[in-house]
Design an enzyme around this catalytic site. Structure first.
Site, mmCIF file in Angstrom:
data_model
loop_
_atom_site.group_PDB
_atom_site.id
_atom_site.type_symbol
_atom_site.label_atom_id
_atom_site.label_comp_id
_atom_site.label_asym_id
_atom_site.label_seq_id
_atom_site.Cartn_x
_atom_site.Cartn_y
_atom_site.Cartn_z
ATOM 1 N N CYS A 141 0.781 3.611 3.039
ATOM 2 C CA CYS A 141 1.380 2.929 4.194
ATOM 3 C C CYS A 141 2.898 3.045 4.145
ATOM 4 C CB CYS A 141 1.018 1.447 4.209
ATOM 5 S SG CYS A 141 -0.743 1.137 4.348
ATOM 6 N N CYS A 178 0.836 -1.201 0.000
ATOM 7 C CA CYS A 178 0.000 0.000 0.000
ATOM 8 C C CYS A 178 0.873 1.253 0.000
ATOM 9 C CB CYS A 178 -0.918 -0.079 1.223
ATOM 10 S SG CYS A 178 -1.447 1.488 1.908
#
Length: 140
Positions: free
Chosen positions: A61, A58
């Protein structure tokens, strides 16, 4: 960008798996046992837990991971955990994670606050206010 719940590619390349995700004082959690153990430890030590539910694939992230590590070195009275939502799918389901990253603030295993998304200023604010609310006892 939207959120990051759709995997772009199968996870067959593990070489970049732990990039910056658990540096500083961040503990990477990949098993339910480790999760339970850390929450128990935090309870015993009276620490507030910040749990960052992230995914290695991600973008947001990855972007906030180094900052999260930085914060973990600044706020040593808090326990910083990083939960890999792929490794701990059951745990993520039980916490009802809708998007990554999601940060949970836990006291005695109970959610006291939550932040969805890679929002640095908001994360910093929440940490600062939690830190301010803690009794100050510095052991050197």
């Amino acid at each position: 960008m939207g959120n990051c719940l759709n995997k772009p590619q199968p996870k067959d390349n593990d070489s970049d798996h732990h990039v910056d995700f658990s540096s500083g004082n961040v503990k990477l959690i990949t098993t339910q046992e480790a999760w339970d153990e850390k929450l128990e430890q935090a309870k015993r030590e009276g620490k507030i837990v910040i749990a960052n539910f992230s995914a290695t694939w991600c973008g947001p992230c990855k972007m906030i991971a180094p900052y999260y590590s930085e914060l973990s070195e600044k706020y040593t009275s808090l326990m910083f955990l990083l939960v890999d939502v792929d490794e701990l799918a059951d745990c993520s389901t039980s916490w009802d994670i809708k998007a990554t990253p999601t940060f949970f603030f836990l006291k005695d295993g109970t959610e006291v606050d939550k932040l969805v998304g890679a929002n640095k200023p908001e994360l910093q604010n929440k940490l600062a206010s939690i830190d301010d609310s803690l009794p100050k006892h510095h052991h050197q």
